[in-house]
Structures are given as C-alpha cells and as structure tokens.
Write a protein that holds these residues in place. Structure first.
Motif, short mmCIF file in Angstrom:
data_model
loop_
_atom_site.label_atom_id
_atom_site.label_comp_id
_atom_site.label_asym_id
_atom_site.label_seq_id
_atom_site.Cartn_x
_atom_site.Cartn_y
_atom_site.Cartn_z
N LYS A 1 0.84 -1.21 0.00
CA LYS A 1 0.00 0.00 0.00
C LYS A 1 0.86 1.25 0.00
CE LYS A 1 -3.90 -2.10 2.48
NZ LYS A 1 -4.65 -2.14 3.76
N GLY A 2 1.98 1.20 0.72
CA GLY A 2 2.87 2.35 0.76
C GLY A 2 3.46 2.66 -0.61
N LEU A 3 3.90 1.61 -1.32
CA LEU A 3 4.43 1.82 -2.67
C LEU A 3 3.36 2.38 -3.59
CD1 LEU A 3 6.61 -1.39 -3.17
CD2 LEU A 3 7.41 0.94 -2.76
N GLN A 4 2.15 1.88 -3.42
CA GLN A 4 1.04 2.40 -4.23
C GLN A 4 0.84 3.88 -3.94
OE1 GLN A 4 -2.82 0.67 -3.32
NE2 GLN A 4 -3.40 0.72 -5.48
N GLY A 5 0.96 4.27 -2.65
CA GLY A 5 0.83 5.67 -2.28
C GLY A 5 1.93 6.53 -2.86
N VAL A 6 3.16 6.02 -2.84
CA VAL A 6 4.29 6.79 -3.42
C VAL A 6 4.05 7.02 -4.90
CG1 VAL A 6 6.74 6.72 -3.95
CG2 VAL A 6 5.94 5.97 -1.72
N VAL A 7 3.60 5.98 -5.60
CA VAL A 7 3.36 6.11 -7.04
C VAL A 7 2.28 7.15 -7.30
CG1 VAL A 7 2.51 4.91 -9.08
CG2 VAL A 7 4.14 3.77 -7.57
N ARG A 8 1.20 7.08 -6.55
CA ARG A 8 0.11 8.05 -6.75
C ARG A 8 0.58 9.48 -6.49
NH1 ARG A 8 -4.99 5.03 -3.73
NH2 ARG A 8 -5.31 3.41 -5.31
N LYS A 9 1.45 9.62 -5.49
CA LYS A 9 1.85 10.97 -5.09
C LYS A 9 2.85 11.59 -6.05
CE LYS A 9 1.01 14.11 -2.10
NZ LYS A 9 -0.38 14.62 -2.04
N THR A 10 3.63 10.76 -6.70
CA THR A 10 4.75 11.29 -7.48
C THR A 10 4.60 11.18 -8.99
OG1 THR A 10 5.90 9.17 -7.34
CG2 THR A 10 6.36 10.78 -5.62
N VAL A 11 3.74 10.26 -9.45
CA VAL A 11 3.77 9.93 -10.87
C VAL A 11 3.35 11.11 -11.75
CG1 VAL A 11 1.41 9.03 -11.01
CG2 VAL A 11 3.18 8.11 -12.51
N ASN A 12 2.45 11.96 -11.24
CA ASN A 12 1.97 13.07 -12.05
C ASN A 12 2.54 14.42 -11.61
OD1 ASN A 12 0.30 11.47 -13.71
ND2 ASN A 12 -1.28 11.43 -12.13
N ASP A 13 3.48 14.41 -10.67
CA ASP A 13 4.08 15.65 -10.18
C ASP A 13 5.44 15.84 -10.83
OD1 ASP A 13 4.97 17.85 -8.84
OD2 ASP A 13 4.44 17.12 -6.83
N GLU A 14 5.51 16.76 -11.77
CA GLU A 14 6.76 16.96 -12.51
C GLU A 14 7.88 17.51 -11.65
OE1 GLU A 14 5.87 19.40 -15.82
OE2 GLU A 14 4.60 17.91 -16.82
N LEU A 15 7.52 18.11 -10.47
CA LEU A 15 8.54 18.68 -9.62
C LEU A 15 9.21 17.64 -8.72
CD1 LEU A 15 6.64 21.92 -8.59
CD2 LEU A 15 8.47 21.71 -10.26
#
Length: 815
Positions: free
Chosen positions: A180-194
C-alpha cells in the motif's frame, strides 16, 4: 497510574503552564486534544477547535505540525503508543481539512513523523505510519513542492514488502502495508513533474521486484489476467492487492517509461529462474499487456525480443519460456503488437529458429560464463515448436498486405538449391539445410493459416509461388506435405477445408453446405497464369512413391478447393482432364508405383470426379461417374477411398489389369459434357504435364532428364523454328501438339543409346557455335577508319585497322 497529557512536558513548559496566557494558543489547543486516558481516544470537540484555528490562522499550521511531531517523537521514545495513535489521527484530520499555501511546511513535519513510525521496531507502528501515508497520498495538493523527497519511503516500503517477521499474521500485514505504501508513493509522485522521477531505474529496481516477490509467493493458483470482481476477502490478500498496485503502476506509464517499468520484470525472472516454469512469467506479462496503454504494446514486444537475443546462449527451456511469453503477449496486443518494424520481429524469431536447429545438430554450444554446454534435443524441439507457434500468433495480428510481405520474407529465408542459396551454418551440412527447410515451411504454414485475400494474383506473386511449388517436387515426403498444406490454406477463403479433410465418396454434396462464389476477374487471371503449374505439381506428387495417406488427402483437398474457389469453365475442363490423367498414371506399368499408391491414385481420382460431376450439375456426367463407382463397389472396392484411406487398407497384393466399366471413360465424359457447352476438343485431349525450368530447382532422377531439358530450351528458342500464328480455335490443339513433341523429346533422351545422344548434342553445339560466330561477325567490327579500305585477294572489301596517331582528320576536327 494513568499518564496525563501534561505529565510528560518539559520543565519550561510546566512553568509556562502556570500562566495559561503565556503559553502559545496553538500549543494549548494541541494539548487539549489529548485525553487523560489514551484509551478514550481523540477529544473530538477540542480537535474541532484546533482545526478551526488552523483554518483561521494558516500561518500557524507549520508550528502546529512541528509541535505535534515533537510530542509524537517523545511518545514513541517512551512507548506511549496510545498517544502516538492520537497524534497521527490529529495529523490526518488536519491534512484532510487544510489546503492552503502553508501546507508544505506542515507536510514536512507530517512526513518526519511517518518516517519515525516506519523506522520503529513495532509492526503496529509501521502499519500506522503506512496508513497515514496512504491517506496523505490520496490528497491533491494545491501548491507544488520543490524540495520534498520520497527516496526513503520507496526504500522502506520495499523492505516491508520483503518482511520476514516471525509471526505469519504480522508478516502478512507488514507486507501488505509495504504494498500500500508503494502504491501511495506512485500516486503521489507519478503526475508531479517537480518530484524526483519515480520511473528512474533506481526507484523501479526497488518497486517492481517488491511487487513481483509478493505476486510470486501467492501464485499457487492461476488468476484471470484481466481485472475482475472479487470478494472482500480476496481483495485483502497480498496477491490481489499486489496485482492491483502493479496494474495501477503500469497504467500510469507513459511512452518513455515503458522500458524502465519492464526491465526490472525481465531481470527478476532471470535472477529467480522463472522463465522455465513459464506460468508465472506468462502471468506477469499478461498483467503488463492488459494494463499498459494499447498503443505502447509493441514496446513490450520489442523488449522481449531484445531479451531473447540477450539469452541466445541460455538453455532451451529459458528461451522457450521467453518465446511462450511472446506468444501470449502478441495474442493480447492484437494489431498493435508488432509496431513499425514488422519484418524485424519475424527476422528475430527466424534467427532463433535457425540457431536452435544448429544447436540441435551440433549437440552443444559455447557459453561465455560456463564454457561448452551440452544441449538436450527434445528441449530444442520444444523451443522450435514454440517459435513456430509464436510466428503464427504474430502473423494473425497483421492485415493481409503485411502478411503477404511476411510470407515473401520467410520464403526468402528458405534455402533452395539454385534459387535461394543455402544459409551459412555451423557445420550442419545438408541435414541442417533440410531441417531449416522443414522449420521455415512450418512457420510459413502458421502464417498462411487463416490467410484470406480478394486478389490472389497480387497476394501470391511469382517470387512466392515458384519457389514454393518447387518444393512439391522434392523427394522428402515431409516437405511435400507441408507445401500441400500451405497451398490449401492459401486457396481456402471460405472455410471449406474442414469439409474435405478426409477423402470419401459423397452421394449428395448438398449436405456439406459448401460456400461457392462466382470466380472473379482477378481469380481468372491468377488461374490463367498459374493453373498449369498447379496441375503439374498435383500430377507429379501423385507419381511420388513415398506419398502416403496424408499426401493424398491434401491433394484431394487442393483439387476440391480449386474447384470451389478458382474454377471457371476452362478450369473445370482441365481439372477433369487431370483426374483422368491420374487414372492413366495408376494404370501405367512404366511408373513402377507400389500397389498401395496405384490404389490410392485410383481412389483419389474417383472421389474427385464424384465431387466435380455434382458441381457441374450435368446429369449424364453424374450418371457415368455413379455407374463406375457402383461397379467398383461390387468388384473392386480397393479402388475407392473407403477401402484405401483407412488405418489398415484393404488392398490386394498385386493389381490386375483394369478395363471396361471399372474405369472412367474420357470419350464418354467428353460426349456428355460437350452436350452442355463444354470445350470437347480440350476435353478429348489427354492431359500431359509440362516440363519447365522449375525442374532445375528440384530433384533430378536421371541425367537424361537434365539433357532433355537443355534440348527443350534450345529447341524452344531456336531461330530456325517456324513462327506460327494460332487462331483461338486452334490454340488448344497446337498446345497439345507441343506437349506431345516435348514428351517425345524427353522419351528419346531417356531411352536412346548414349552415342546417339552424344552425337545429337554435338550437332546442336556445332550449330549453336556457328550461329554465335555469325552474330559476333555482325556485331564485333572495327570502327570505320578515315584511312579508307583495302581489298583482299578474294575481291572482298575489308576495313584496315590503322593506329589513331596515323589517322588523317579534317582540319575542322583539329583544335
């Protein structure tokens, strides 16, 4: 004694606590959310006050976060886990409520606290921190963050996915928290270009293997590769959670990120030897192919092909596993599987097919790491079959015009003596070339399966048909059978083939429900160009002594399908002539055919004439065929397919001379069809196969045939041959005369004494040299000379060759 929220404050804070007005308001509000007994949980009324204050004074949010973080760190150190849970709940509620520009500083405090929990030894704290992080990951922030890093969380969650905690229940919970944590990291970072790019190899090399590790451990049963509804219990299992997370990761992958996402999968399968089992590898790539965007499918295919090249010296089971994955991936990707480099895909597969044949023949190959490796023949055979199936799977995804290109491409790879040179091989010799021919023809058979085109002439050019038909004349029975299977697959455009899979006498063909269309103009042109070649190969295949039941069944299918798909009136007449010629072939004592082959040819001829008579719908023709078949059923059943094409053929030891009512009469058939408007002159002329230059590409049974071919070519091109202009009415008769003349030439060179053949060839050679001398005399002369000419003693004027420097040029030509 219960802990009081004030009981673990610093001395300074206790002094300040004496004068409430001196303590900052945000601290008082934070302290008030903690009850005296942590089991009572968060004080909701005071939490609402704290939330209202944070929304009213967002500049204080970072201080609130810092203070909460300080208290949580202290509670963790003192093992006051009840207050830890209350602090995290308060942080979660503040995160959900506040979306102001100051949120970034508060988030830093929040992530610091989550990190503290994840570093703790207690599984419950790790799970608590993960759950808070997942809630945070689902929040869409209004303002970007420039300095936030998630590297620690990727590493820590990946470690949790591999947890080896002693208690199995806690171990499962920790692993699921990591997923679940990895899923959260992906959701948080995948669309953030910064943010740091989550698709970088340094992150993917941790995330993907962690997911595959959990997917692999619970792969005791095969699940559907496509997302389906499942029970709540299944959703809580690590496997289902992992698959969902993996799908989400792949679904977010853009064009440039596919490679970084797939490469760790390939490495994981290599490192854990998971190609050989196939099941898990196939499941992984089914998930990948169903999850990524369809237009990116060919990128995965290209990576698999590249990985196959990289493993060219791995064991056959590893290569077969990769090929099986390619097979499944191509079926899912459909039209997008091949991408822009169509022929490169097939070239790679054919190269590995060739490589496998070489390995099988040599028995070993050099491996860079472990030296010489001994191969197992049955494993290489399994690999070869897998490659052939995969070639067919890729071909099925292509449109007709591209499939035609692939057919030509494969044909160009087949070693054909005299046409396509034998391919370089590692000492495999003729047997290697034969095996390659078989394997590539099997590949071609897979590609042609289901092939349908409206224009046979353009789909099957000479560059394809000529070499294909040349294989039908080879002595190798397996190769001839493959060629016949390819031909019937190409011609069958209305799925009539299954109705002719066995040879039998059908009293009423209407039960077959055949699909017959009117022959198109393109089909007429195709038959006008190639019909004689097809008839000739059918006839010559029947002459082969090594032909067995499958050969005759395919020949029957080929004759029937030509009648269904490509027949006009002229073709029907020729097919009847071919069938009658086959009967004559079986009767001839010169061919030295075995008894079984004679009976098989008779049975083939009778079955086909029974079919074509009903297709022509001429009652008298049908009646004649029916009478002959009835007579054979009574007196000679071994001339019919029901007694020949069975497991234990019922044939006599010797075949007596047949005549009369047991034979189909050409004169009778000509008479009855002539009354229905068919060309009687053509029908009355026995079919004689043409001998063409193709024989040069196939086997030669005697030196006489080779010489006769040379003489035939010379006589055909001789300048002494009279030029004739034939009217359309006479063309058939003249054509048959020409065939008879060629037959006589061939017979002469087969039976005449050697001295006579040598003298004849010498005379022809002298005549040819004389003609060449005449041509050279006309074409090769010295140029006109300004110096004039000389006269020979015979009174003939000859040009005198004068050196250029002695020539006299006009003044205007000199500069």
């Amino acid at each position: 004694m219960k802990d009081h929220p004030q009981a673990h404050t610093s001395p300074c804070e206790r002094v300040c606590g004496c004068c409430g007005a001196l303590r900052p308001r945000y601290k008082r509000l934070v302290d008030n959310i903690f009850p005296e007994d942590p089991e009572d949980g968060l004080v909701k009324a005071n939490m609402e006050k704290l939330t209202f204050y944070a929304l009213s004074a967002p500049e204080k949010l970072d201080r609130i976060g810092a203070y909460l973080s300080e208290r949580l760190s202290r509670d963790v150190a003192r093992h006051r886990y009840g207050y830890v849970c209350i602090a995290m709940e308060a942080l979660d509620q503040l995160l959900m409520a506040c979306h102001c520009q100051s949120i970034n500083l508060f988030v830093e405090s929040f992530l610091k606290m989550v990190r503290k929990l994840l570093e703790a030894d207690k599984p419950n704290l790790q799970i608590l921190g993960t759950n808070s992080f997942v809630k945070f990951a689902n929040i869409e922030e209004d303002t970007p963050s420039y300095h936030r890093s998630y590297d620690f969380f990727v590493s820590r969650f990946s470690e949790m996915c591999h947890s080896s905690y002693e208690d199995p229940d806690f171990r499962t919970k920790i692993r699921m928290a990591g997923i679940k944590g990895l899923q959260g990291v992906v959701r948080k970072t995948v669309n953030d270009e910064l943010q740091a790019n989550i698709w970088d190899p340094q992150h993917m090399d941790k995330i993907v293997p962690s997911l595959l590790f959990n997917l692999q451990l619970t792969d005791s049963r095969v699940r559907s590769p496509s997302p389906l509804q499942s029970s709540k219990k299944e959703k809580e299992s690590p496997a289902e959670l992992t698959e969902r997370c993996f799908r989400e990761l792949l679904g977010r992958a853009a064009y440039g990120n596919i490679k970084n996402a797939v490469t760790p999968v390939l490495m994981h399968l290599d490192n854990h030897s998971l190609w050989e089992g196939k099941t898990f590898a196939v499941r992984c790539f089914k998930i990948i192919m169903y999850s990524i965007q369809s237009q990116h499918s060919h990128l995965v295919i290209q990576q698999l092909l590249g990985h196959l090249d990289a493993n060219s010296k791995s064991s056959a089971t590893v290569r077969a596993g990769i090929v099986e994955v390619l097979l499944e991936a191509a079926a899912i990707a459909a039209s997008g599987s091949v991408g822009p480099t169509v022929l490169e895909v097939f070239n790679t597969l054919l190269r590995h097919l060739r490589l496998s044949v070489d390995y099988e023949l040599t028995g070993s190959y050099d491996c860079t790491n472990i030296g010489t490796k001994i191969i197992k023949e049955h494993e290489e055979r399994q690999l070869q079959e897998a490659v052939i199936r995969t070639i067919g799977s890729f071909a099925n995804t292509l449109p007709t015009y591209q499939r035609s290109e692939v057919m030509l491409f494969i044909m160009g790879k087949i070693p054909i003596p005299g046409m396509h040179p034998t391919l370089p091989s590692t000492g495999s010799g003729p047997e290697g070339n034969r095996m390659i021919q078989v394997m590539l023809l099997k590949s071609l058979r897979q590609v042609t399966c289901g092939f349908q085109t409206t224009n046979m002439l353009t789909a099957l050019p000479n560059s394809f048909l000529d070499p294909l038909l040349s294989f039908a004349l080879q002595e190798d029975a397996e190769i001839r059978l493959l060629v016949l299977e390819i031909l019937v697959s190409l011609i069958d455009r209305h799925d009539n083939l299954p109705k002719f899979s066995t040879i039998s006498i059908i009293s009423d063909i209407s039960v077959l429900k055949l699909k017959v269309d009117k022959c198109s103009r393109q089909d007429n042109l195709f038959m006008k160009k190639h019909a004689q070649h097809l008839y000739r190969h059918i006839y010559l295949c029947c002459k082969e002594q090594s032909s067995v039941r499958p050969h005759f069944e395919k020949l029957y299918s080929l004759l029937a399908l030509i009648s269904m798909e490509l027949a006009n009136e002229e073709v029907v007449v020729d097919l009847i002539r071919v069938a009658l010629a086959l009967q004559d072939l079986a009767l001839s004592s010169e061919e030295m055919l075995p008894v079984y082959n004679r009976c098989a040819v008779h049975a083939l001829s009778s079955a086909y004439l029974n079919l074509i008579s009903q297709l022509t719908t001429v009652p008298a023709f049908c009646q004649h065929v029916h009478e002959v078949i009835e007579m054979r059923q009574k007196e000679s059943p071994y001339l019919l397919p029901e007694d020949v094409f069975i497991e234990n053929p019922k044939i006599p030891k010797t075949l007596e001379k047949l005549e009369g009512e047991l034979l189909f009469q050409q004169a009778k058939i000509t008479e009855v069809l002539g009354g229905s408007g068919y060309n009687t002159e053509r029908l009355a002329t026995p079919y004689v196969p043409q001998f063409t230059d193709e024989d040069r590409l196939s086997k030669r049974k005697s030196i006489g045939e080779t010489i006769s071919l040379q003489v035939e070519v010379e006589s055909r091109n001789s300048p002494e041959k009279e030029e004739c202009v034939y009217s359309p009415v006479d063309s058939v008769g003249v054509e048959e005369q020409e065939k008879e003349r060629r037959r006589q030439v061939v017979e002469k060179f087969q039976k005449a004494p050697f001295e006579e053949i040598a003298a004849h060839c010498g005379a022809r050679a002298t005549m040819l040299q004389s003609k060449l001398n005449q041509i050279f005399e006309i074409t090769i002369r010295p140029p006109p000379s300004p110096s004039g000419t000389i006269t020979s003693s015979y009174g003939q004027t000859q040009s005198r060759s004068v050196p250029v420097y002695e020539m006299k040029f006009p003044d205007l030509c000199v500069y």
